[in-house]
Design an enzyme around this catalytic site. Structure first.
Site, short mmCIF file in Angstrom:
data_model
loop_
_atom_site.label_atom_id
_atom_site.label_comp_id
_atom_site.label_asym_id
_atom_site.label_seq_id
_atom_site.Cartn_x
_atom_site.Cartn_y
_atom_site.Cartn_z
N LYS A 200 0.83 -1.21 0.00
CA LYS A 200 0.00 0.00 0.00
C LYS A 200 0.87 1.25 0.00
CE LYS A 200 -1.45 1.51 4.20
NZ LYS A 200 -1.10 2.90 4.43
N ASN A 201 1.92 1.26 0.82
CA ASN A 201 2.74 2.47 0.95
C ASN A 201 3.61 2.75 -0.26
OD1 ASN A 201 1.57 2.86 3.39
ND2 ASN A 201 3.40 2.44 4.63
N ARG B 68 -8.00 -0.48 5.99
CA ARG B 68 -7.22 0.55 5.30
C ARG B 68 -5.99 -0.05 4.64
NH1 ARG B 68 -5.53 5.48 8.66
NH2 ARG B 68 -4.53 5.75 6.65
#
Ligand code: UD1
Length: 432
Positions: A22-23, A397
């Site tokens: 994700k990052n 998330r």
């Protein structure tokens, strides 16, 4: 609001595949603002933070669509708005990464400041000081950063702290600046290296990422590109701990030891068996982990994003471990919830003393942030009896299909929607 219900105490066995990071994916999506041409990214995880980023980009006028399960195509021939509103930025701090690309390509941007969050005040001063050094005029008004510059000028920027987000914002901003830039005391995370690779594929001239000095020679324009997102090192570390804590045997496919060096060393210091292979890492947990002290630090130090998971592991350690958090100011909220499962943890300033116990037992607990929530899942997998984790939107998330993946390893874990609790309608997939 969904809950996750776990019946713990089952050793996990088998193979699990790591999703895209994700990052690393988030800055890729924002980098698409740097060009009018099409960008295609694969291995994008279907998690809520990615959905938030795509929502923000489409609000700005970017054409963005999912082509496949994990493939996104974006085009930004022009944008409708140069403004990122508070409602979107407050839900995800990484939204602030629109600032550098919008400013450098369009000469102007208005972006809400992210504000504080559960894990600290998290200011953006380092981003702003760097942009000012690149010649931007910055005004702070009504909670918004208003930045203007007819064209940014290359500059030498020394960061007060190797902030990941500031390094990414400034790298992107400097790609289209006039002349050379140098970012010193830059963040060295693998996600920064991945961003350099993408920017260069788009025609930028960036070098040095992965080390503390990044050089960028500004170019007049950037082009479309295709890029695959690197595997998620935090998810990989989380699954390795899951195998270890349940006395299981798990092969984490896609885990890259070179991205997890400090973590792997600490895990080995606890006596947990790890086999590094070309395509992943295997873990075997059969004894109580030995005590070990951990200090979080910017990369290549021990990652703050694995601190909560490591704490979950050390609750079962043989002796007293000290965990010191230096990157964020308030990142121990999981400790109190872990004690509800029987852990013995005492916090003083930024250090947690974790006195290992022989056994955890299930209880209702509440997630408080992304990594905190997964530490509760880990503890629940190891605990005897039933653990109910509420507020799992934090988990969604950043973790893709986590219940599905853990179930495949033999975990008894399921998601129920809170209002249907009791009739327990199961939703094994997070639909994003
Ligand atoms: C990124 C990661 C996050 C990870 C963090 C640290 C993404 C999307 N998120 O967050 O998962 O936990 O790196 O590894 O990649 N700071 C300032 N001023 C600034 C910027 C940061 O004081 O202008 C402080 C922050 O408050 C924090 C520390 O620096 O205490 C680290 O923040 P930073 O490295 O910027 O983290 P993020 O990029 O927000």
């Amino acid at each position: 609001m969904d809950k996750i219900i776990i019946r713990g105490g089952r050793p996990l066995h088998g193979e699990i595949e790591v999703s895209g990071a994700k990052n690393a994916a988030l800055p890729f999506l924002f980098a698409a603002l740097l060009t009018e041409e099409e960008c295609r990214f694969t291995n994008i995880p279907r998690v809520v933070d990615i959905r938030t980023a795509l929502h923000l980009l489409t609000e700005l006028g970017v054409e963005a669509e999912w082509r496949d399960d994990n493939e996104v195509v974006l085009r930004a021939p022009s944008v409708r708005h140069l403004e990122a509103p508070y409602e979107l930025v407050k839900t995800m701090r990484a939204s602030f990464l629109v600032l550098g690309p919008l400013l450098t390509r369009f000469g102007r941007a208005r972006v809400s400041t992210p504000g504080g969050c559960a894990i600290g005040t998290r200011p953006v001063d380092i981003h702003l000081a760097g942009l000012q050094q690149l010649g931007a005029e910055i005004r702070l008004q009504e909670g918004y950063v208003e930045a203007t510059a007819s064209r940014l000028r290359g500059a030498r920027i020394s960061l007060d702290f190797p902030s990941v987000g500031a390094t990414e914002n400034l790298m992107m901003a400097a790609t289209l600046a006039d002349g050379p830039s140098q970012i010193e005391n830059a963040a060295c995370e693998p996600e920064i290296v991945a961003l350099q690779t993408l920017l260069n594929a788009m025609g930028a001239r960036v070098s040095g990422a992965g080390g503390p000095v990044i050089r960028i020679d500004g170019v007049a324009r950037l082009y479309g590109a295709e890029q695959r997102v690197i595997p998620d090192r935090v998810e990989a570390g989380t699954f390795l701990i899951a195998g270890a804590m349940t006395s299981g045997q798990v092969f984490v496919r896609g885990a890259r030891a070179e991205h997890l060096d400090a973590f792997v060393q600490k895990l080995r210091a606890t006596g947990i068996g790890l086999e590094i292979e070309a395509d992943g890492i295997a873990v075997t947990g059969d004894e109580r982990p030995s005590r070990v002290d951990v200090i979080t630090w910017p990369y290549p130090g021990f990652p703050t994003d694995l601190q909560a998971q490591m704490m979950a592991l050390l609750t079962l350690g043989d002796g007293r471990s000290l965990i010191t958090e230096t990157v964020f100011e308030n990142r121990f909220m999981h400790a109190q919830e872990l004690t509800r499962l029987g852990a013995d943890i005492h916090i003083r300033h930024n250090t947690a003393a974790v006195n290992g116990v022989a056994m955890l037992s299930g209880a209702p607990v509440m997630a408080t942030d992304l990594r905190a929530s997964v530490s509760l899942i880990l503890a629940g997998l190891a605990a005897r009896g039933k653990t109910e984790v509420s507020r799992v939107y934090h988990l969604d998330r950043g973790y893709e299909k986590i219940e599905e993946k853990l179930s495949q390893l033999g975990a008894d874990i399921r998601r129920v929607s809170a209002e249907k609790d009791g009739t327990a309608e199961e939703r094994r997939r997070t639909v994003v």
